[in-house]
Design an enzyme around this catalytic site. Structure first.
Site, mmCIF file in Angstrom:
data_model
loop_
_atom_site.group_PDB
_atom_site.id
_atom_site.type_symbol
_atom_site.label_atom_id
_atom_site.label_comp_id
_atom_site.label_asym_id
_atom_site.label_seq_id
_atom_site.Cartn_x
_atom_site.Cartn_y
_atom_site.Cartn_z
ATOM 1 N N HIS A 72 0.821 -1.224 0.000
ATOM 2 C CA HIS A 72 0.000 0.000 0.000
ATOM 3 C C HIS A 72 0.854 1.273 0.000
ATOM 4 C CE1 HIS A 72 0.221 0.303 4.521
ATOM 5 N NE2 HIS A 72 0.148 1.583 4.232
ATOM 6 N N ASP A 118 -0.071 -7.489 1.856
ATOM 7 C CA ASP A 118 0.346 -6.082 1.760
ATOM 8 C C ASP A 118 1.876 -6.029 1.856
ATOM 9 O OD1 ASP A 118 0.458 -3.353 1.752
ATOM 10 O OD2 ASP A 118 -0.403 -3.089 3.764
ATOM 11 N N SER A 212 4.271 2.423 8.051
ATOM 12 C CA SER A 212 3.903 1.364 7.120
ATOM 13 C C SER A 212 5.094 0.879 6.315
ATOM 14 C CB SER A 212 2.844 1.856 6.138
ATOM 15 O OG SER A 212 1.604 1.820 6.759
#
Ligand code: ARG
Length: 256
Positions: A72, A118, A212
């Protein structure tokens, strides 16, 4: 009024919880870490970042010319990304090494609906030769309740630490059942085989925005990658990580 010391402490703690919403500083609630302690921690910066330092996502060096991050994180053009190694304070561009990204591989199973797989592997145009790498944890049984991995990143601290400075926090593996017990997490796609559920049921310490793609490390191996959560460090809302073992086959083909 004659209130005992213990009661006073409990009352003060309750008041602090109300005032702060239970949130502490990192990576929310972590401690500052040096680049020497985590040489494989990579800042995946981007020229489109809202931050002047370029801060965008985290990543981890798994081979001299390969970094692992979150799928992502790869919404921008490949040419806008650059990897930074050896720079704990992102504002200090007098230290560290920088590389452009020459190739992007996003796991084919990734989708924005259930957020599974992800994970992405990027190839560095200028390999970080001589820097220690983190091996992949390919054993599914490594993800079990009770072990205590650590998360690393330059992400938001919600006031609990300096901004854009590499932080580290121990986040206990709560086991898949903990996240599967939260209906919101099931709806969001949490899956036992491909996710790690880690953090504190009481909140206070967690990964956050900007972390992230960064590493979740257990016993010197890459157990997971920061993926998502509901808010940061909120009670009953642990961090969700992409489980490396759940994508091991595809990842090992990219990292060799
Ligand atoms: N999606 C966030 C990012 O892009 C990371 C969220 C992690 N959140 C959490 N509460 N553990 O940086």
């Amino acid at each position: 009024m004659n209130v005992s010391r213990g009661v006073q402490v409990v009352l003060l703690a309750a008041l602090l919880l109300v005032v702060t919403g239970g949130a502490k500083p990192v990576v929310v609630g972590g401690t500052v870490t040096s680049a020497a302690e985590a040489p494989w921690a990579i800042a995946l910066n981007n020229t489109q970042s809202v931050s002047s330092s370029g801060r965008y996502c985290g990543a981890v060096l798994v081979k001299a010319d390969k970094i692992v991050t979150a799928a992502h994180c790869m919404d921008e053009a490949a040419s806008t990304y650059y990897a930074v190694q050896g720079r704990a304070d992102l504002a200090d561009d007098s230290v560290g090494r920088v590389s452009a990204i020459s190739k992007v591989w996003v796991h084919p199973g990734y989708n924005t609906k259930d957020h599974r797989y992800d994970v992405a592997v990027l190839t560095l145009a200028q390999p970080f030769t001589g820097v220690p790498v983190l091996p992949l944890e390919t054993r599914a049984r490594a993800d079990r309740a009770g072990v205590v991995p650590s998360v690393y990143g330059w992400g938001d601290t919600q006031g609990t630490g300096p901004d854009e400075t590499l932080q580290k926090a121990a986040v206990p593996d709560l086991g898949d059942k903990t996240c599967l017990a939260n209906q919101g997490y099931v709806t969001n796609g949490y899956a036992a085989a491909t996710n790690v559920c880690a953090g504190y049921v009481e909140g206070g310490i967690d990964a956050c925005q900007g972390d992230s793609g960064g590493p979740l490390v257990l016993n010197g191996r890459l157990l997971g990658v920061v993926s998502w959560g509901q808010g940061c460090a909120q009670p009953g809302k642990p961090g969700v990580y992409t489980e490396i073992a759940g994508a091991a086959k595809a990842l090992l083909q990219q990292v060799r």
